[in-house]
Write an enzyme that holds these catalytic residues in place. Structure first.
Site, PDB file in Angstrom:
ATOM      1  N   ALA A  26     -10.456   0.206  13.352  1.00  0.00           N
ATOM      2  CA  ALA A  26     -11.471  -0.438  14.184  1.00  0.00           C
ATOM      3  C   ALA A  26     -11.337  -0.117  15.667  1.00  0.00           C
ATOM      4  CB  ALA A  26     -11.422  -1.954  13.982  1.00  0.00           C
ATOM      5  N   SER A  27     -10.226   0.492  16.058  1.00  0.00           N
ATOM      6  CA  SER A  27     -10.022   0.785  17.479  1.00  0.00           C
ATOM      7  C   SER A  27      -9.014   1.915  17.634  1.00  0.00           C
ATOM      8  CB  SER A  27      -9.531  -0.465  18.229  1.00  0.00           C
ATOM      9  OG  SER A  27      -8.277  -0.898  17.707  1.00  0.00           O
ATOM     10  N   VAL A  73      -2.496  -5.300   6.456  1.00  0.00           N
ATOM     11  CA  VAL A  73      -1.635  -4.363   5.722  1.00  0.00           C
ATOM     12  C   VAL A  73      -0.307  -4.973   5.293  1.00  0.00           C
ATOM     13  CG1 VAL A  73      -2.656  -2.295   6.748  1.00  0.00           C
ATOM     14  CG2 VAL A  73      -0.671  -3.383   7.858  1.00  0.00           C
ATOM     15  N   SER A 163      10.913  -0.138  22.246  1.00  0.00           N
ATOM     16  CA  SER A 163      11.765  -1.261  21.854  1.00  0.00           C
ATOM     17  C   SER A 163      12.565  -0.904  20.603  1.00  0.00           C
ATOM     18  CB  SER A 163      10.912  -2.499  21.573  1.00  0.00           C
ATOM     19  OG  SER A 163      10.172  -2.324  20.366  1.00  0.00           O
ATOM     20  N   TYR A 166      10.297  -1.253  17.467  1.00  0.00           N
ATOM     21  CA  TYR A 166       9.304  -0.185  17.340  1.00  0.00           C
ATOM     22  C   TYR A 166       9.970   1.139  16.981  1.00  0.00           C
ATOM     23  CZ  TYR A 166       5.115   2.550  18.338  1.00  0.00           C
ATOM     24  OH  TYR A 166       4.023   3.388  18.227  1.00  0.00           O
TER      25      TYR A 166
END
Length: 277
Positions: A26-27, A73, A163, A166
Site C-alpha cells: 500500500a505504500s 503478516v 537497530s 532490525y
C-alpha cells in the site's frame, strides 16, 4: 505500423500473464513495485493493513488488474487467506513479494532496548516473511514453478547501520531466503531477496529521524559510494521486476544489493584518493 507497435509493447511487458501478491503493497517500495508490475502485464494482489492506502493503489492501477486484501503478516490465517484469495481471483500465484516490514525506535545501546520492541520487529520482519514463504510454497510446489522475493536490507550482511532488532531480522530474512532456495529448487521455484540502501520511505524517515525528503536524499547521497545518480524507490522496484521476470530465470538464492557499492566499501581505509577538481 499499429500492429508492430502492439507487438513491441507486448514484448516489452516482462510479466505478461503473471500473477503477483505483494505484502506491504500500500505504500513505499510495495506500492511502487505493484504499479510497475502492473505496467509490465501482471495481475497484482496488494496485501497490507493500511486499508485506505491499499484501496487507493488499486484505484490507481485499475480494478481489472489489481485487488486489495487486508492482511496482517504476523497472522498465519491472514497470510493463508491472502494467498488463497489471490489464487481464487486470478487462478494462480506466480510471484510472492514479501515486502512488509517495520523497525523499532532507534536506541543505540542494547541495554536501553525493550524486549517487546525486539519481538514486534521479529514478528513482522521474520515470522511474516516465513509465513509468506510457507503459503506461497504451498501453492507453487504443485505448480512446479514460482518466484518468491523478500525485502531484506543492507543490514542483512553488515552491522552498525540499524537497530539490533532490525539488523537481526534482516540477517534472518537472508538466511531464510538461502535455505528455502535450496529446498524449492527441485520444484523450479526461485527464491531471492533485495537489499536496498536508505530510502525516504515512511520507514526510512521514522528510523533516521529525518522527516524532510530532500534532506534525507542529501544525507544518503553524501554517504553513498556511487556519486551522480540519485537513489530512489523506483530503483528497488526495477530490481524486483528483474528478479520476478524470466530474465532472472536462473537466479536463485541471491541477495541483490541496490546500494551503489556501499556494502563493499571500507570507510576507514581510503586507498583511492583523487585531488579536488
Amino acid at each position: 505500423m499499429a500492429a508492430t507497435s502492439q507487438v513491441l509493447t507486448a514484448i516489452a511487458r516482462r510479466l505478461e500473464g503473471k500473477v503477483a501478491l505483494i505484502t506491504g503493497g500500500a505504500s513505499g517500495i510495495g506500492e511502487t513495485t505493484a504499479k510497475l508490475f502492473s505496467q509490465h502485464g501482471a495481475k497484482v494482489a496488494i496485501a497490507d493493513v493500511q486499508d485506505e492506502l491499499g484501496h487507493s493503489v488499486v484505484e490507481a492501477i485499475g480494478t481489472s488488474n489489481s485487488t486489495y486484501i487486508h492482511c496482517d503478516v504476523t497472522n498465519e490465517d491472514g497470510v493463508k487467506n491472502a494467498v488463497d484469495n489471490t489464487v481464487s481471483t486470478y487462478g494462480k500465484l506466480d510471484i510472492m513479494f514479501s515486502n512488509a516490514g517495520i523497525s523499532d525506535p532507534n536506541r543505540p545501546r542494547i541495554i536501553d532496548n525493550e524486549k517487546a520492541d525486539f519481538e514486534r520487529v521479529f514478528s513482522v520482519n521474520v515470522t511474516g516473511v516465513f509465513l509468506c514463504m510457507k503459503h506461497a510454497a504451498r501453492v507453487m510446489i504443485p505448480a512446479r514453478s514460482g518466484n518468491i522475493i523478500s525485502t531484506a536490507s543492507l543490514s542483512s550482511t553488515m552491522g552498525g547501520g540499524s537497530s539490533h532488532a532490525y539488523c537481526g531480522s534482516k540477517h534472518a530474512v537472508l538466511g531464510l531466503t538461502r535455505n528455502l532456495a535450496v529446498e524449492l529448487g527441485q520444484f523450479g521455484i526461485r527464491v531471492n531477496c533485495l537489499s536496498p540502501f536508505g530510502l525516504p520511505t515512511a520507514l526510512g524517515k521514522k528510523f533516521s529521524g529525518i522527516k524532510n525528503e530532500e534532506e534525507f536524499e542529501n544525507v544518503i547521497n553524501f554517504a553513498g559510494n556511487l556519486k551522480g545518480p540519485k537513489f530512489n524507490v523506483e530503483d528497488v522496484a526495477n530490481a524486483a521486476l528483474y528478479l520476478a521476470s524470466d530474465e532472472a530465470k536462473y537466479v536463485s538464492g541471491h541477495n541483490l544489493f541496490i546500494d551503489g557499492g556501499f556494502s563493499v566499501c571500507n570507510s576507514v581505509i581510503k586507498v583511492f584518493q583523487y585531488p579536488d577538481s
